[in-house]
Design an enzyme around this catalytic site. Structure first.
Site, mmCIF file in Angstrom:
data_model
loop_
_atom_site.group_PDB
_atom_site.id
_atom_site.type_symbol
_atom_site.label_atom_id
_atom_site.label_comp_id
_atom_site.label_asym_id
_atom_site.label_seq_id
_atom_site.Cartn_x
_atom_site.Cartn_y
_atom_site.Cartn_z
ATOM 1 N N GLN A 56 0.811 -1.216 0.000
ATOM 2 C CA GLN A 56 0.000 0.000 0.000
ATOM 3 C C GLN A 56 0.848 1.272 0.000
ATOM 4 O OE1 GLN A 56 -2.662 -1.419 3.405
ATOM 5 N NE2 GLN A 56 -4.009 -0.156 2.133
ATOM 6 N N HIS A 146 -7.401 -9.193 6.267
ATOM 7 C CA HIS A 146 -7.424 -8.079 5.302
ATOM 8 C C HIS A 146 -6.000 -7.664 4.920
ATOM 9 C CE1 HIS A 146 -9.124 -4.035 3.928
ATOM 10 N NE2 HIS A 146 -7.822 -3.845 3.925
ATOM 11 N N GLU A 147 -5.152 -7.476 5.911
ATOM 12 C CA GLU A 147 -3.796 -6.968 5.630
ATOM 13 C C GLU A 147 -2.944 -8.016 4.917
ATOM 14 O OE1 GLU A 147 -3.267 -3.920 5.766
ATOM 15 O OE2 GLU A 147 -5.016 -3.407 6.966
ATOM 16 N N HIS A 150 -3.365 -8.250 1.282
ATOM 17 C CA HIS A 150 -2.618 -7.269 0.480
ATOM 18 C C HIS A 150 -1.270 -7.832 0.013
ATOM 19 C CE1 HIS A 150 -5.014 -3.620 0.592
ATOM 20 N NE2 HIS A 150 -5.145 -3.668 1.907
HETATM 21 NI NI NI Z 1 -6.460 -2.494 3.040
#
Ligand code: NI
Length: 184
Positions: A56, A146-147, A150
């Site tokens: 991210q 969720h993380e 990624h």
């Molecule tokens: Ni996220």
């Protein structure tokens, strides 16, 4: 420390598989990965996230950070102390799942309803290079899933079963946020 720019949906870095960190790098205080971790902490705190994965911030390496202390975006969420996860891997997912609304700094304006395992077991290394195992449930389990998604090029949209449950935050608050009945 420096605040980094958030890669938003459409940036190909979010769709790449992140590379594992060479653990020897963790023993050098000024190594790229230690600087990255500090910058990610500053960025996450500045942008009000509860988790941030290195892709991210356009770094395709397996680093995730978490922290949740009275977050404006998640006022009901449980507190998570600052946690740094290097090369994290979820080794067990509970069969029992639950639906919950998620958001993401890379899709900052949206909320979406996602099914996740209620409990997970995760193995990782901390920033000192020590192995850590976390047994997580509820909110922490969701944040970890969720993380770590990624790091595998996935965002929460990919996990949605029903895109009619995708909303801008303002519309989410107007139409979907369940208000507790007021006792009078
Ligand atoms: Ni996220």
């Amino acid at each position: 420390m420096a605040k980094l720019e958030i890669a938003r949906l459409g940036n190909p870095v979010l769709r790449q598989t992140a590379q594992p960190v060479d653990l020897k790098e963790l023993s050098e205080p000024d190594s790229d990965v230690q600087v990255l971790i500090d910058d990610m902490i500053e960025t996450m705190r500045s942008d009000g996230g509860v988790g941030l994965a290195a892709p991210q911030v356009s770094r395709s390496v397996q680093v995730v950070i978490l922290e949740c202390e009275e977050n404006e975006r998640y006022p009901e969420a449980q507190v998570i102390p600052l946690t740094v996860l290097v090369n994290p891997e979820i080794t067990h997912y509970s069969e029992e799942t639950a639906m919950g609304w998620e958001s993401c700094l890379s899709l900052i304006d949206f909320r979406g309803l996602v099914r996740r395992s209620r409990e997970v077991t995760m193995e990782a290394f901390n920033r000192q290079g020590e192995k850590t195992v976390i047994q997580a449930k509820e909110f922490l389990a969701v944040v970890l899933q969720h993380e770590i998604d990624h790091l595998h090029g996935k965002v929460f949209l990919d996990r949605m079963e029903d895109l009619t449950k995708l909303a801008y935050i303002k519309e989410f608050e107007t139409y979907w946020l369940k208000q507790e009945p007021t006792v009078s």
